[in-house]
Design a protein around this motif. Sequence first.
Motif, PDB file in Angstrom:
ATOM      1  N   THR A  25       0.838  -1.191   0.000  1.00 45.89           N
ATOM      2  CA  THR A  25       0.000   0.000   0.000  1.00 45.89           C
ATOM      3  C   THR A  25       0.880   1.250   0.000  1.00 45.89           C
ATOM      4  O   THR A  25       2.104   1.171   0.065  1.00 45.89           O
ATOM      5  CB  THR A  25      -0.901   0.033   1.252  1.00 45.89           C
ATOM      6  N   GLY A  26       0.240   2.410  -0.046  1.00 42.67           N
ATOM      7  CA  GLY A  26       0.970   3.658   0.039  1.00 42.67           C
ATOM      8  C   GLY A  26       1.697   3.820   1.357  1.00 42.67           C
ATOM      9  O   GLY A  26       2.695   4.526   1.441  1.00 42.67           O
ATOM     10  N   TRP A  27       1.206   3.176   2.397  1.00 42.97           N
ATOM     11  CA  TRP A  27       1.863   3.232   3.709  1.00 42.97           C
ATOM     12  C   TRP A  27       3.123   2.389   3.732  1.00 42.97           C
ATOM     13  O   TRP A  27       4.063   2.679   4.461  1.00 42.97           O
ATOM     14  CB  TRP A  27       0.922   2.748   4.805  1.00 42.97           C
ATOM     15  N   THR A  33       7.214   9.342   2.144  1.00 43.89           N
ATOM     16  CA  THR A  33       6.176   9.887   1.268  1.00 43.89           C
ATOM     17  C   THR A  33       4.809   9.784   1.916  1.00 43.89           C
ATOM     18  O   THR A  33       3.999  10.708   1.815  1.00 43.89           O
ATOM     19  CB  THR A  33       6.171   9.134  -0.079  1.00 43.89           C
ATOM     20  N   ASP A  34       4.549   8.691   2.597  1.00 46.53           N
ATOM     21  CA  ASP A  34       3.245   8.496   3.224  1.00 46.53           C
ATOM     22  C   ASP A  34       2.961   9.557   4.286  1.00 46.53           C
ATOM     23  O   ASP A  34       1.846  10.071   4.375  1.00 46.53           O
ATOM     24  CB  ASP A  34       3.125   7.094   3.810  1.00 46.53           C
ATOM     25  N   ILE A  35       3.964   9.927   5.073  1.00 51.76           N
ATOM     26  CA  ILE A  35       3.769  10.945   6.109  1.00 51.76           C
ATOM     27  C   ILE A  35       3.500  12.301   5.467  1.00 51.76           C
ATOM     28  O   ILE A  35       2.617  13.044   5.914  1.00 51.76           O
ATOM     29  CB  ILE A  35       5.002  11.018   7.038  1.00 51.76           C
ATOM     30  N   ALA A  73       2.952  17.590  -3.481  1.00 54.07           N
ATOM     31  CA  ALA A  73       2.525  16.185  -3.501  1.00 54.07           C
ATOM     32  C   ALA A  73       2.303  15.708  -4.933  1.00 54.07           C
ATOM     33  O   ALA A  73       2.649  14.568  -5.273  1.00 54.07           O
ATOM     34  CB  ALA A  73       1.247  16.012  -2.681  1.00 54.07           C
ATOM     35  N   THR A  74       1.758  16.573  -5.782  1.00 57.53           N
ATOM     36  CA  THR A  74       1.545  16.216  -7.188  1.00 57.53           C
ATOM     37  C   THR A  74       2.873  15.937  -7.876  1.00 57.53           C
ATOM     38  O   THR A  74       3.038  14.914  -8.552  1.00 57.53           O
ATOM     39  CB  THR A  74       0.790  17.337  -7.916  1.00 57.53           C
ATOM     40  N   LEU A  77       4.380  12.686  -6.535  1.00 56.62           N
ATOM     41  CA  LEU A  77       3.731  11.474  -7.045  1.00 56.62           C
ATOM     42  C   LEU A  77       4.006  11.250  -8.526  1.00 56.62           C
ATOM     43  O   LEU A  77       4.084  10.111  -8.981  1.00 56.62           O
ATOM     44  CB  LEU A  77       2.229  11.520  -6.760  1.00 56.62           C
ATOM     45  N   ILE A  78       4.146  12.336  -9.293  1.00 55.33           N
ATOM     46  CA  ILE A  78       4.549  12.179 -10.705  1.00 55.33           C
ATOM     47  C   ILE A  78       5.944  11.570 -10.754  1.00 55.33           C
ATOM     48  O   ILE A  78       6.208  10.638 -11.517  1.00 55.33           O
ATOM     49  CB  ILE A  78       4.489  13.525 -11.447  1.00 55.33           C
ATOM     50  N   TRP A  79       6.846  12.084  -9.924  1.00 54.25           N
ATOM     51  CA  TRP A  79       8.209  11.549  -9.864  1.00 54.25           C
ATOM     52  C   TRP A  79       8.180  10.072  -9.461  1.00 54.25           C
ATOM     53  O   TRP A  79       8.840   9.244 -10.083  1.00 54.25           O
ATOM     54  CB  TRP A  79       9.034  12.369  -8.871  1.00 54.25           C
TER      55      TRP A  79
END
Length: 125
Positions: A25-27, A33-35, A73-74, A77-79
């Motif tokens: 998961t994202g966590w 990144t999750d934090i 964040a965008t 997440l693209i990176w």
Amino acid sequence: MGLGGLLLFAFLFLPWFGQAGVDSTGWEGQSSTDIYLLITAMVAVAAAQPNSRAELVPGVTMNGAATLLGGVATVLLIWLSFIDFPSGADRRVGVYLALLAAIVVTVGGWMASRATPVPARRAGR
């Protein structure tokens, strides 16, 4: 913006990476990144509350903070999605939905910032 924050939080629980039949998961997939995404989601939800026109710090409104955090964040997440994806892993739906939610936070924060009148500064301040 608030909906984007709620969705961003929810999408952290979806599968982001798959490797050898195991989904993460994202966590679980990244170290910090999750934090950062959690903080972004919390600020977006707080900024969407009625009466949240207060300044987060002098000169930065909650809407402005949500816009800035959502924009970072965008880009993050693209990176993560297209450039620095873990080798040997498959992309899952959660990472793309989180990217979409971060875009919603950014655009919503920007639109709310534009709609909120900026208070005039007093002289001598």
